[in-house]
Design an enzyme around this catalytic site. Structure first.
Site, PDB file in Angstrom:
ATOM      1  N   TYR A  40       0.861  -1.185   0.000  1.00 40.99           N
ATOM      2  CA  TYR A  40       0.000   0.000   0.000  1.00 40.99           C
ATOM      3  C   TYR A  40       0.893   1.230   0.000  1.00 40.99           C
ATOM      4  CZ  TYR A  40      -4.333   2.561   0.712  1.00 40.99           C
ATOM      5  OH  TYR A  40      -5.401   3.402   0.551  1.00 40.99           O
ATOM      6  N   LYS A  95     -20.032 -21.178  -9.271  1.00 44.73           N
ATOM      7  CA  LYS A  95     -19.387 -21.055 -10.579  1.00 44.73           C
ATOM      8  C   LYS A  95     -17.952 -20.560 -10.411  1.00 44.73           C
ATOM      9  CE  LYS A  95     -20.065 -21.568 -15.006  1.00 44.73           C
ATOM     10  NZ  LYS A  95     -21.190 -20.987 -15.752  1.00 44.73           N
ATOM     11  N   GLU A 137     -24.333 -15.163 -16.467  1.00 45.50           N
ATOM     12  CA  GLU A 137     -24.883 -16.406 -15.920  1.00 45.50           C
ATOM     13  C   GLU A 137     -26.335 -16.212 -15.498  1.00 45.50           C
ATOM     14  OE1 GLU A 137     -23.881 -20.452 -14.919  1.00 45.50           O
ATOM     15  OE2 GLU A 137     -22.650 -18.897 -15.800  1.00 45.50           O
ATOM     16  N   ASP A 138     -27.170 -17.212 -15.806  1.00 49.40           N
ATOM     17  CA  ASP A 138     -28.537 -17.294 -15.281  1.00 49.40           C
ATOM     18  C   ASP A 138     -29.329 -16.006 -15.496  1.00 49.40           C
ATOM     19  OD1 ASP A 138     -27.856 -19.815 -14.563  1.00 49.40           O
ATOM     20  OD2 ASP A 138     -27.858 -19.495 -12.412  1.00 49.40           O
ATOM     21  N   ASP A 163     -24.586 -20.060 -20.150  1.00 44.09           N
ATOM     22  CA  ASP A 163     -25.821 -20.821 -20.325  1.00 44.09           C
ATOM     23  C   ASP A 163     -26.083 -21.088 -21.807  1.00 44.09           C
ATOM     24  OD1 ASP A 163     -26.216 -20.721 -17.601  1.00 44.09           O
ATOM     25  OD2 ASP A 163     -27.384 -18.893 -17.695  1.00 44.09           O
ATOM     26  N   ALA A 198     -32.138 -19.838 -24.387  1.00 48.93           N
ATOM     27  CA  ALA A 198     -30.812 -19.364 -24.766  1.00 48.93           C
ATOM     28  C   ALA A 198     -29.887 -20.515 -25.157  1.00 48.93           C
ATOM     29  CB  ALA A 198     -30.207 -18.566 -23.616  1.00 48.93           C
ATOM     30  N   ASN A 287     -31.891 -31.267 -16.831  1.00 45.78           N
ATOM     31  CA  ASN A 287     -31.308 -31.655 -15.541  1.00 45.78           C
ATOM     32  C   ASN A 287     -32.234 -31.296 -14.388  1.00 45.78           C
ATOM     33  OD1 ASN A 287     -28.917 -33.107 -15.292  1.00 45.78           O
ATOM     34  ND2 ASN A 287     -27.652 -31.374 -15.930  1.00 45.78           N
TER      35      ASN A 287
END
Length: 759
Positions: A40, A95, A137-138, A163, A198, A287
């Site tokens: 720093y 993920k 994602e999603d 996806d 998608a 799934n």
């Protein structure tokens, strides 16, 4: 495979010992004031100024180049739907965990609190300077299409909506190989796509990129076949609408060559599969339950080539085969995006990998004699260690050839070495261990089941299908503890001290007495001993009433090992048994021997310990690289403690020339490849990564493994008994639940191996 429905366990897993699944870990020293002054103020000003002068220096001085954002607004989370950004966070963290363990990529998960497309895009653009890549994602369709398209256009870093493209890439690789096996051409086959979200749209586009024709494709949504004459069609659905006058899935399946399911469970019947063309290809990827169950589909057609999203059947289409390695390759050449060429390169690399000889580690992990390219193996397994060295280079080369790589790779051999170093082995070996045990679970006696942690471990191995537990101990205590932890399965409970077991105790005592009557044991002594749990459990294994046993969680090692040596004893040809511990360290798995049995072994005994340990290493699917350790290096001391190690090595070189083993060598040289190569280039270990250390006496072995365990907080599996006639293993005192589960898997695999060899 048993469905995972343990709500409480899932919640505890995410909450303890600290909430969440990922954390920030420092990569620089921070122990001294000097370190902090560099990290720093004032030292940090220097890299800031360098980046201000040239923005590209951000990749040189910060973590940006290996940092990916996993971003969602929680509008389409798994099969849970629109549950909001906060509720999506566990998935995004998961993920991130997969990115790290499969490709060494660091992740910040970002949950965005808006459904507005413009606001979402603006948020991502504003935080993009932090990251080397963006994984969307999603996110619900059709908004997901526009979000990805615009971000790819407006950002100069890799952006991918997994996806969409993850499933597309993996399934395309599987499809190319399936078509090759069926001797069909992608330009000619008739393809049915069930689903229009998608993933389905992206899959179909990628299939077209490889030659599939629009006129041969039929796509269905919840309303049926998507036809050109439907009144309202989105842009994406219009792209794949058919002119054919059909309405139902049943009609679409007639004479179709390929079915790709990205929809809901159980919508495909056996009759539909039977109506398909010769050598039908069925990818039922819903799934956790596919469009048609694997067994039903295979019963319907013997010529079928079948894939699902599940791990308990052949040909699993799993996104983890793609996204970690695609981003790895993209980041490593600092690609400005992820284009079609890169995705197609990933497809080709995955397809080709399935045709190459499979490493023994993979065969062992999945319980196969040998995977070979064919109907039941059209795509690599998720735990194939070659993925890290095959897919990222292919993606990186495609980025370079298509002109979007800003830092081209020049030395591909060095790049492959760097990938292997980045990957490591860490806890992958534990996952492989558990998966292999699940393939053929055995009856394992838990000799201390009235201990809470032991019972918890028995519950896990039962629920996960790792072993068939037999609970030994005080029945009343076990039943009380079972109720406390919601272990309601009907599992066998045996109390050796109960009246119900008197006949069994007498039977075992008679057998034991006959083997020990000339060693000072009376029949009365035998009956008394057989009421003790370790003697009783050992006799169960010896007489074939169980396949293996675990004990030692609550009692000292000597008190546990004595019954095992008396009742079970060494295997044929083994003079002395030994023990090793597997430590899951930051540098990968490390086997240490002999940690528990032989106090001061001779040179010949050391050689035998090394050979037995190497055999155990192979059981894990690893090639043993064995360092015989000492305080001396290759004859530098004439003391007998060092020379006996050299004698053991000479014996091994003579009688086991194929074994990679050398010494005597100090531990730091053994574990430091560069140092060993520099000082002792003649050694068989030079340039190799040592994964096994054999110590000259029990002091050094035992102290080392316990120091590694405490200082590195390394997971420990062991002691693993070597050279025993039957699969009996001893837990370390106070072993954790996870360690007991791992040892149960070891016992199962040991039993599998002995059964295979008729032992």
């Amino acid at each position: 495979m048993k469905k995972y429905n343990k709500r409480r366990e899932a919640l505890v897993y995410h909450a303890k010992p600290m909430p969440g699944k990922i954390a920030v870990v420092p990569t620089k020293k921070y122990a001294t004031q000097r370190d902090l002054a560099l990290a720093y103020s004032p030292g940090v000003a220097e890299p800031c100024l360098e980046i201000a002068r040239d923005i590209e220096n951000v990749y040189k001085y910060t973590a940006k180049g290996n940092l990916v954002a996993v971003i969602s607004n929680g509008t389409a989370v798994l099969g849970l739907g629109d549950i909001g950004p906060e509720a999506s966070k566990p998935v995004m963290e998961g993920k991130g965990l997969l990115f790290k363990i499969f490709a060494g990529i660091d992740v910040f998960d970002i949950e965005v609190g808006t459904k507005d497309v413009d606001a979402f895009i603006e948020t991502v653009k504003n935080i993009a300077p932090t990251f080397g890549g963006i994984n969307l994602e999603d996110i619900a369709a059709p908004e997901a299409f526009e979000i990805e398209r615009r971000l790819k256009e407006e950002l100069d870093i890799p952006v991918m909506h997994d996806d969409q493209h993850g499933t597309a890439i993996i399934s395309a690789a599987a499809l190319l190989n399936a078509l090759e096996i069926a001797d069909k051409k992608i330009e000619e086959v008739r393809i049915v796509i069930s689903g229009a979200g998608a993933a389905a749209v992206s899959c179909t586009r990628l299939y077209k990129a490889f030659g599939a024709r629009n006129e041969n494709i039929v796509m269905l949504d919840s309303k049926g076949v998507i036809r050109k004459d439907r009144e309202v069609l989105s842009k994406e659905k219009d792209e794949f609408a058919t002119h054919r006058k059909i309405d139902t899935l049943d009609e679409a399946m007639k004479d179709a060559d390929v079915f790709v399911g990205l929809s809901i469970a159980d919508i495909v019947s056996q009759e539909m599969v039977q109506s398909m063309a010769k050598d039908p290809i069925v990818f039922a990827m819903a799934n956790p339950d596919p469009e048609i169950a694997y067994d039903l589909a295979c019963d319907a057609r013997k010529d079928i080539i079948m894939a699902t999203g599940r791990s308990d059947h052949p040909n699993q289409v799993n996104n983890v085969l793609g996204f970690p390695f695609i981003f790895r390759g993209a980041l490593d050449v600092r690609a400005t995006g992820i284009n079609e060429e890169m995705k197609m390169a990933a497809v080709k690399a995955l397809a080709q990998l399935a045709k190459e000889p499979v490493p023994e580690q993979v065969n062992i992990a999945y319980g196969e004699t040998r995977f070979t390219f064919g109907r039941d193996y059209i795509i690599p397994k998720p735990f194939d260690p070659r993925l890290i060295t095959k897919v990222p280079p292919a993606v990186a080369k495609a980025a370079m050839e298509s002109g979007i790589a800003q830092e081209p790779i020049k030395d591909w051999d060095a790049y492959e070495d760097a990938l292997l170093e980045r990957l490591g082995e860490d806890n992958k070996i534990v996952r492989l261990l558990l998966d292999r045990a699940r393939l053929d679970p055995k009856r394992i006696v838990f000799a201390e089941s009235d201990q809470l942690d032991v019972l918890k471990a028995a519950q896990i191995v039962h629920d996960e299908g790792i072993a068939i537990p037999v609970l030994l101990g005080n029945r009343d205590v076990i039943l009380e503890l079972k109720e406390e932890i919601d272990f309601d399965a009907d599992v066998e409970i045996i109390d050796p001290k109960s009246k119900e077991q008197l006949d069994q105790v007498s039977k075992y005592a008679e057998i034991y007495w006959k083997t020990r009557k000339r060693k000072g044991i009376t029949l009365f002594d035998a009956k008394k001993l057989l009421r003790q749990r370790d003697y009783f459990a050992a006799m169960m294994v010896s007489e074939g009433d169980a396949h293996g046993m675990l004990s030692g969680h609550s009692r000292s090692y000597p008190s546990v090992v004595k019954p095992l040596l008396e009742v079970i004893g060494p295997a044929k040809g083994v003079q002395k048994v030994a023990a090793c511990n597997l430590m899951i360290t930051s540098r990968g798995p490390l086997f240490l021997a002999d940690t528990s049995i032989n106090i001061d072994p001779t040179a010949r005994e050391l050689a035998n310990i090394a050979h037995m340990t190497a055999t155990t290493v192979k059981m894990f699917g690893l090639e043993p690289v064995v360092a015989m350790t000492s305080y001396a290096n290759f004859g530098s001391s004439g003391n007998e403690r060092a020379t006996k190690v050299g004698e053991a090595v000479a014996y091994l070189h003579r009688f086991h020339p194929d074994l990679i083993v050398d010494g005597e060598v100090q531990a730091d040289f053994a574990l430091n490849r560069k140092m060993l190569q520099s000082k002792f280039p003649f050694s068989k270990l030079a340039g190799k990564k040592v994964n096994t250390l054999v110590f000259s006496n029990i002091d050094s072995a035992n102290i080392t493994y316990k120091m590694v365990k405490e200082l590195e907080k390394a997971d420990n599996i062991g002691p693993i008994m070597l050279g025993m006639r039957k699969p009996v293993h001893i837990l370390q005192l106070g072993a954790s639940v996870d360690e007991i589960v791992s040892m149960a898997a070891i016992a199962v695999i040991d039993a599998q191996k002995k059964e295979k060899h008729g032992m």
